[in-house]
Design a protein around this motif. Sequence first.
Motif, PDB file in Angstrom:
ATOM      1  N   ARG A  24       3.864   9.799  11.120  1.00  0.00           N
ATOM      2  CA  ARG A  24       5.258  10.093  10.725  1.00  0.00           C
ATOM      3  C   ARG A  24       5.700   9.121   9.637  1.00  0.00           C
ATOM      4  O   ARG A  24       6.366   9.511   8.675  1.00  0.00           O
ATOM      5  N   LYS A  25       5.332   7.836   9.799  1.00  0.00           N
ATOM      6  CA  LYS A  25       5.709   6.825   8.788  1.00  0.00           C
ATOM      7  C   LYS A  25       5.030   7.117   7.449  1.00  0.00           C
ATOM      8  O   LYS A  25       5.658   7.067   6.398  1.00  0.00           O
ATOM      9  N   LEU A  26       3.743   7.454   7.509  1.00  0.00           N
ATOM     10  CA  LEU A  26       3.014   7.744   6.269  1.00  0.00           C
ATOM     11  C   LEU A  26       3.571   8.999   5.598  1.00  0.00           C
ATOM     12  O   LEU A  26       3.732   9.046   4.372  1.00  0.00           O
ATOM     13  N   ALA A  27       3.900  10.007   6.406  1.00  0.00           N
ATOM     14  CA  ALA A  27       4.394  11.279   5.850  1.00  0.00           C
ATOM     15  C   ALA A  27       5.731  11.100   5.135  1.00  0.00           C
ATOM     16  O   ALA A  27       6.069  11.883   4.238  1.00  0.00           O
ATOM     17  N   LYS A  28       6.474  10.059   5.532  1.00  0.00           N
ATOM     18  CA  LYS A  28       7.780   9.802   4.891  1.00  0.00           C
ATOM     19  C   LYS A  28       7.633   9.271   3.468  1.00  0.00           C
ATOM     20  O   LYS A  28       8.577   9.305   2.684  1.00  0.00           O
ATOM     21  N   PHE A  82       0.823  -1.220   0.000  1.00  0.00           N
ATOM     22  CA  PHE A  82       0.000   0.000   0.000  1.00  0.00           C
ATOM     23  C   PHE A  82       0.857   1.271   0.000  1.00  0.00           C
ATOM     24  O   PHE A  82       0.458   2.298  -0.541  1.00  0.00           O
ATOM     25  N   LYS A  83       2.065   1.178   0.585  1.00  0.00           N
ATOM     26  CA  LYS A  83       2.928   2.366   0.594  1.00  0.00           C
ATOM     27  C   LYS A  83       3.434   2.669  -0.817  1.00  0.00           C
ATOM     28  O   LYS A  83       3.519   3.836  -1.218  1.00  0.00           O
ATOM     29  N   ASP A  84       3.778   1.616  -1.577  1.00  0.00           N
ATOM     30  CA  ASP A  84       4.204   1.820  -2.978  1.00  0.00           C
ATOM     31  C   ASP A  84       3.056   2.437  -3.784  1.00  0.00           C
ATOM     32  O   ASP A  84       3.253   3.306  -4.637  1.00  0.00           O
ATOM     33  N   MET A  85       1.852   1.951  -3.461  1.00  0.00           N
ATOM     34  CA  MET A  85       0.665   2.463  -4.169  1.00  0.00           C
ATOM     35  C   MET A  85       0.478   3.958  -3.879  1.00  0.00           C
ATOM     36  O   MET A  85       0.240   4.752  -4.790  1.00  0.00           O
ATOM     37  N   LEU A  86       0.622   4.320  -2.609  1.00  0.00           N
ATOM     38  CA  LEU A  86       0.458   5.740  -2.237  1.00  0.00           C
ATOM     39  C   LEU A  86       1.539   6.602  -2.890  1.00  0.00           C
ATOM     40  O   LEU A  86       1.273   7.718  -3.342  1.00  0.00           O
ATOM     41  N   LYS A  87       2.767   6.056  -2.968  1.00  0.00           N
ATOM     42  CA  LYS A  87       3.870   6.801  -3.609  1.00  0.00           C
ATOM     43  C   LYS A  87       3.527   7.063  -5.077  1.00  0.00           C
ATOM     44  O   LYS A  87       3.684   8.178  -5.587  1.00  0.00           O
ATOM     45  N   LYS A  88       3.057   6.005  -5.758  1.00  0.00           N
ATOM     46  CA  LYS A  88       2.698   6.126  -7.175  1.00  0.00           C
ATOM     47  C   LYS A  88       1.593   7.177  -7.346  1.00  0.00           C
ATOM     48  O   LYS A  88       1.638   8.009  -8.255  1.00  0.00           O
ATOM     49  N   ILE A  89       0.604   7.122  -6.452  1.00  0.00           N
ATOM     50  CA  ILE A  89      -0.515   8.074  -6.527  1.00  0.00           C
ATOM     51  C   ILE A  89       0.013   9.508  -6.380  1.00  0.00           C
ATOM     52  O   ILE A  89      -0.380  10.410  -7.135  1.00  0.00           O
ATOM     53  N   CYS A  90       0.929   9.713  -5.442  1.00  0.00           N
ATOM     54  CA  CYS A  90       1.506  11.056  -5.239  1.00  0.00           C
ATOM     55  C   CYS A  90       2.243  11.524  -6.490  1.00  0.00           C
ATOM     56  O   CYS A  90       2.148  12.704  -6.867  1.00  0.00           O
ATOM     57  N   GLU A  91       2.969  10.592  -7.132  1.00  0.00           N
ATOM     58  CA  GLU A  91       3.716  10.966  -8.343  1.00  0.00           C
ATOM     59  C   GLU A  91       2.769  11.378  -9.466  1.00  0.00           C
ATOM     60  O   GLU A  91       3.032  12.317 -10.209  1.00  0.00           O
ATOM     61  N   ILE A  92       1.634  10.693  -9.553  1.00  0.00           N
ATOM     62  CA  ILE A  92       0.666  11.025 -10.614  1.00  0.00           C
ATOM     63  C   ILE A  92       0.023  12.378 -10.339  1.00  0.00           C
ATOM     64  O   ILE A  92      -0.084  13.220 -11.217  1.00  0.00           O
ATOM     65  N   VAL A  93      -0.391  12.590  -9.104  1.00  0.00           N
ATOM     66  CA  VAL A  93      -1.251  13.744  -8.792  1.00  0.00           C
ATOM     67  C   VAL A  93      -0.477  15.033  -8.500  1.00  0.00           C
ATOM     68  O   VAL A  93      -0.929  16.119  -8.853  1.00  0.00           O
ATOM     69  N   ALA A 134       2.237  20.738  15.077  1.00  0.00           N
ATOM     70  CA  ALA A 134       3.496  21.216  15.692  1.00  0.00           C
ATOM     71  C   ALA A 134       4.715  20.653  14.966  1.00  0.00           C
ATOM     72  O   ALA A 134       5.783  21.264  14.960  1.00  0.00           O
ATOM     73  N   GLU A 135       4.543  19.483  14.341  1.00  0.00           N
ATOM     74  CA  GLU A 135       5.663  18.872  13.599  1.00  0.00           C
ATOM     75  C   GLU A 135       5.659  19.273  12.124  1.00  0.00           C
ATOM     76  O   GLU A 135       6.468  18.785  11.343  1.00  0.00           O
ATOM     77  N   GLY A 136       4.689  20.081  11.737  1.00  0.00           N
ATOM     78  CA  GLY A 136       4.607  20.517  10.342  1.00  0.00           C
ATOM     79  C   GLY A 136       4.042  19.462   9.413  1.00  0.00           C
ATOM     80  O   GLY A 136       4.248  19.508   8.193  1.00  0.00           O
ATOM     81  N   ILE A 137       3.299  18.494   9.964  1.00  0.00           N
ATOM     82  CA  ILE A 137       2.678  17.447   9.130  1.00  0.00           C
ATOM     83  C   ILE A 137       1.211  17.811   8.911  1.00  0.00           C
ATOM     84  O   ILE A 137       0.460  18.046   9.870  1.00  0.00           O
ATOM     85  N   GLY A 138       0.798  17.867   7.654  1.00  0.00           N
ATOM     86  CA  GLY A 138      -0.567  18.268   7.306  1.00  0.00           C
ATOM     87  C   GLY A 138      -1.581  17.193   7.673  1.00  0.00           C
ATOM     88  O   GLY A 138      -1.286  15.999   7.605  1.00  0.00           O
ATOM     89  N   THR A 139      -2.775  17.626   8.078  1.00  0.00           N
ATOM     90  CA  THR A 139      -3.811  16.668   8.487  1.00  0.00           C
ATOM     91  C   THR A 139      -5.149  16.931   7.791  1.00  0.00           C
ATOM     92  O   THR A 139      -5.431  18.057   7.367  1.00  0.00           O
ATOM     93  N   ASP A 185       5.925  10.397   0.933  1.00  0.00           N
ATOM     94  CA  ASP A 185       6.023  11.452  -0.091  1.00  0.00           C
ATOM     95  C   ASP A 185       5.629  12.779   0.542  1.00  0.00           C
ATOM     96  O   ASP A 185       4.817  12.815   1.475  1.00  0.00           O
ATOM     97  N   LYS A 186       6.155  13.849  -0.002  1.00  0.00           N
ATOM     98  CA  LYS A 186       5.846  15.181   0.555  1.00  0.00           C
ATOM     99  C   LYS A 186       4.368  15.569   0.359  1.00  0.00           C
ATOM    100  O   LYS A 186       3.876  16.487   1.018  1.00  0.00           O
ATOM    101  N   HIS A 187       3.670  14.880  -0.539  1.00  0.00           N
ATOM    102  CA  HIS A 187       2.266  15.220  -0.777  1.00  0.00           C
ATOM    103  C   HIS A 187       1.291  14.518   0.173  1.00  0.00           C
ATOM    104  O   HIS A 187       0.091  14.804   0.145  1.00  0.00           O
ATOM    105  N   ILE A 188       1.808  13.602   0.985  1.00  0.00           N
ATOM    106  CA  ILE A 188       0.902  12.868   1.889  1.00  0.00           C
ATOM    107  C   ILE A 188       0.357  13.794   2.985  1.00  0.00           C
ATOM    108  O   ILE A 188       1.090  14.545   3.619  1.00  0.00           O
ATOM    109  N   VAL A 189      -0.968  13.710   3.153  1.00  0.00           N
ATOM    110  CA  VAL A 189      -1.670  14.413   4.232  1.00  0.00           C
ATOM    111  C   VAL A 189      -2.276  13.324   5.118  1.00  0.00           C
ATOM    112  O   VAL A 189      -2.789  12.328   4.603  1.00  0.00           O
ATOM    113  N   ILE A 190      -2.219  13.512   6.431  1.00  0.00           N
ATOM    114  CA  ILE A 190      -2.659  12.454   7.335  1.00  0.00           C
ATOM    115  C   ILE A 190      -4.129  12.609   7.714  1.00  0.00           C
ATOM    116  O   ILE A 190      -4.527  13.602   8.325  1.00  0.00           O
TER     117      ILE A 190
END
Length: 218
Positions: free
Chosen positions: A73-77, A41-52, A101-106, A79-84
């Motif tokens: 934190r793991k999900l945010a790593k 699923f992480k590879d899938m999310l990476k691919k999705i970020c690259e497309i979008v 506070a950590e600068g991670i978007g939600t 791709d920079k486009h991941i929002v939690i």
Amino acid sequence: MKFFIDTANVEEIQEAASLGILDGVTTNPTLLAREKGKGDFKDMLKKICEIVQGPVSAEVVGDDAKTMVVEARKLAKIDKHIVIKVPLTMEGLKAIGMLKAEGIGTNATLVFSPTQAILAAKAGASFLSPFVGRLDDASHYGMDLIRQIATIYENYEYETEVIVASVRNPLHVVEAALAGADIVTIPFKVIGQMIKHPLTDIGVKKFLDDWKKLGAEI
Ligand code: G3P
């Protein structure tokens, strides 16, 4: 109004991106489970970020704020486009503040009331996902909630962007736009329904038939 697609299916995302209307993607555990067997699923999310190349929501599943933050934190790593995506519970609210506070978007999700929307904005959520379809299913007008949130957020100039979620049909998209929602996240099927009009199909066929009569080439 920005358009997100509500799916984890890479083919659907590629197709929607090719239409030139896609600003982001929302996923959730249910949507990811539908893609089971198609790879990590992480590879899938990476691919999705690259497309979008726009915000891509991925949801945490932990029970408490601390676990949610570790997962985030793991999900945010990925791709920079991941929002939690964080469910709007007591623990979720705490996690939203900690991630800000950590600068991670939600994206505060599973939102069904104006009070939840106020709290998410106060905690500093980047996005808010009220579920209109599930409210309609429970005999409440989902769009009434969107209008209330739009007014409240405007009154106080909250920066949290409203994503109309749990969209089931094209009228939800029209009403979201009339209510002034920032974003609507749309299932692939509904994008097709938004495009389709019988008079367009009839018109295309008639023009094509008449063009053949002309016997010319462009
Ligand atoms: O974006 C949230 C959405 O995935 C929920 O949709 O149709 O399961 O209520 P639905």
